[in-house]
Motif scaffolding. Sequence first.
Motif, PDB file in Angstrom:
ATOM      1  N   GLY A 290      32.763  27.875  30.487  1.00 11.28           N
ATOM      2  CA  GLY A 290      33.821  27.262  31.293  1.00 11.28           C
ATOM      3  C   GLY A 290      34.745  28.314  31.899  1.00 11.28           C
ATOM      4  N   ILE A 291      35.124  29.299  31.089  1.00 11.77           N
ATOM      5  CA  ILE A 291      36.028  30.348  31.590  1.00 11.77           C
ATOM      6  C   ILE A 291      35.328  31.184  32.660  1.00 11.77           C
ATOM      7  CG2 ILE A 291      37.405  32.368  30.941  1.00 11.77           C
ATOM      8  CD1 ILE A 291      37.536  31.185  28.090  1.00 11.77           C
ATOM      9  N   ILE A 292      34.056  31.518  32.404  1.00 14.10           N
ATOM     10  CA  ILE A 292      33.310  32.330  33.380  1.00 14.10           C
ATOM     11  C   ILE A 292      33.216  31.576  34.709  1.00 14.10           C
ATOM     12  CG2 ILE A 292      31.050  33.359  33.906  1.00 14.10           C
ATOM     13  CD1 ILE A 292      30.744  33.563  30.727  1.00 14.10           C
ATOM     14  N   SER A 293      32.910  30.282  34.640  1.00 10.87           N
ATOM     15  CA  SER A 293      32.825  29.486  35.879  1.00 10.87           C
ATOM     16  C   SER A 293      34.159  29.460  36.603  1.00 10.87           C
ATOM     17  CB  SER A 293      32.411  28.050  35.556  1.00 10.87           C
ATOM     18  OG  SER A 293      31.115  28.027  35.050  1.00 10.87           O
ATOM     19  N   GLU A 294      35.237  29.317  35.826  1.00 10.79           N
ATOM     20  CA  GLU A 294      36.569  29.287  36.429  1.00 10.79           C
ATOM     21  C   GLU A 294      36.836  30.605  37.163  1.00 10.79           C
ATOM     22  OE1 GLU A 294      39.680  28.780  33.513  1.00 10.79           O
ATOM     23  OE2 GLU A 294      41.261  28.689  35.038  1.00 10.79           O
ATOM     24  N   LEU A 295      36.497  31.732  36.520  1.00 14.42           N
ATOM     25  CA  LEU A 295      36.708  33.035  37.157  1.00 14.42           C
ATOM     26  C   LEU A 295      35.894  33.127  38.446  1.00 14.42           C
ATOM     27  CD1 LEU A 295      36.603  35.408  34.019  1.00 14.42           C
ATOM     28  CD2 LEU A 295      38.631  34.712  35.327  1.00 14.42           C
ATOM     29  N   LEU A 296      34.633  32.702  38.382  1.00 16.39           N
ATOM     30  CA  LEU A 296      33.777  32.779  39.574  1.00 16.39           C
ATOM     31  C   LEU A 296      34.324  31.893  40.684  1.00 16.39           C
ATOM     32  CD1 LEU A 296      30.177  32.788  38.000  1.00 16.39           C
ATOM     33  CD2 LEU A 296      31.587  34.735  38.689  1.00 16.39           C
ATOM     34  N   ASP A 297      34.819  30.700  40.303  1.00 15.53           N
ATOM     35  CA  ASP A 297      35.389  29.787  41.297  1.00 15.53           C
ATOM     36  C   ASP A 297      36.583  30.410  42.013  1.00 15.53           C
ATOM     37  OD1 ASP A 297      33.571  27.813  40.859  1.00 15.53           O
ATOM     38  OD2 ASP A 297      34.824  26.674  39.457  1.00 15.53           O
ATOM     39  N   HIS A 298      37.364  31.205  41.263  1.00 15.85           N
ATOM     40  CA  HIS A 298      38.523  31.862  41.877  1.00 15.85           C
ATOM     41  C   HIS A 298      38.117  33.024  42.771  1.00 15.85           C
ATOM     42  CE1 HIS A 298      41.851  29.714  40.090  1.00 15.85           C
ATOM     43  NE2 HIS A 298      41.329  29.818  38.886  1.00 15.85           N
ATOM     44  N   GLY A 299      36.849  33.453  42.658  1.00 14.68           N
ATOM     45  CA  GLY A 299      36.402  34.555  43.512  1.00 14.68           C
ATOM     46  C   GLY A 299      36.224  35.865  42.763  1.00 14.68           C
TER      47      GLY A 299
END
Length: 316
Positions: free
Chosen positions: A91-100
């Motif tokens: 979840g955290i990794i996806s959040e980071l990727l979503d932010h760019g």
Amino acid sequence: SPHGAPPGASAPIALSYELFPPLNATASASLWGTIRELEATNPDYVSVTYGANGSNRDTAVELLNRLLTESTLRPLAHLTCVGHTADELAGIISELLDHGVRGILALRGDLPQDPADGPRPGSLRYAQDLIELIRSVEQQRSALLCAGRVAIGVAAYPAKHPESPSIEHDVEVLLAKQRSGADFAITQVFFHADQYRELVVRARRAGVTIPVIPGVMPLTSLRRVRRLGELTGVEPAPALLDALRRAADPADGRRIGVSATVDLARAALDAGAPGIHLYTFNEHGAALDVLDKLQLPRPARPAPLRRTAIPELVQA
Ligand code: FAD
């Protein structure tokens, strides 16, 4: 400019800085002053630390976000896995990727002080597990990442990891992290360039091919040296301790710390280091002093995109 050597003069040396998420509004304002100063040196990226067990997760994500939207700097997000389950981390990794975010420093993190707190069931154990998880999340989200893969950095230890039985074991671990998908390593602080040189020689012999960037920290006060010892278990050089103890005032301490850091960084570069990672403590003064003295061959800074032009474009 002191930081822009003519192109082709010598191979460019990578440059990066470490920042930590500010603890309050005052610290944030001062950090942004520092960020503007560091921005002017055109680093390859700035890394943003992650509190043990994600204690500062929100402020870390906020800083990463602001760097992506309000600065020209490329962030490298530290992420620790100990105490988190694979689902939480995905979840955290996806959040980071979503932010760019497109660069992650994959770390285990420090074990809980009280062993009775024990490992949480299902939590990841080693940095290597986190690297594999990042690569698998990346795979699932390949449509988002059409511009290429996430850059993954890992930690390396010239003075041996405190829990590790030997340097040989550390080298095995570094090789394992490379095989799991690490692209580069940044070292823990060290005070003897021989330790850096030795680590790289052993690593290359074992099959490690990724760059190993020395992490250097301007230690400008005794307080800072003591804190570093507590945090990392790395013994500071006695000569540096003596010199700092004799420092007449803070300016003298800064001069002493900067000079020791410059000597160490030069020795690491002489040993073939492909870059320098500067631990800043969120202050630019000593870091920029070090940089001025090092005169690194750096690519010329691209013509600045006028910040004010961006909102106009968005409105148009
Ligand atoms: P690992 O590589 O997992 O190694 C941990 C220990 O386990 C080592 O002793 C290693 O020898 C052993 N080991 C690893 N893999 C195996 C295996 N497969 N089999 C057997 N043994 C194994 N901490 C934070 O909390 N937040 C940060 O932002 C942060 N940033 C850092 C940045 C840098 C550049 C560095 C060098 C350290 C940073 N740390 C940070 C500290 C780091 O979390 C600690 O040093 C931690 O104790 C180890 O992390 P690691 O990623 O090296 O762990």
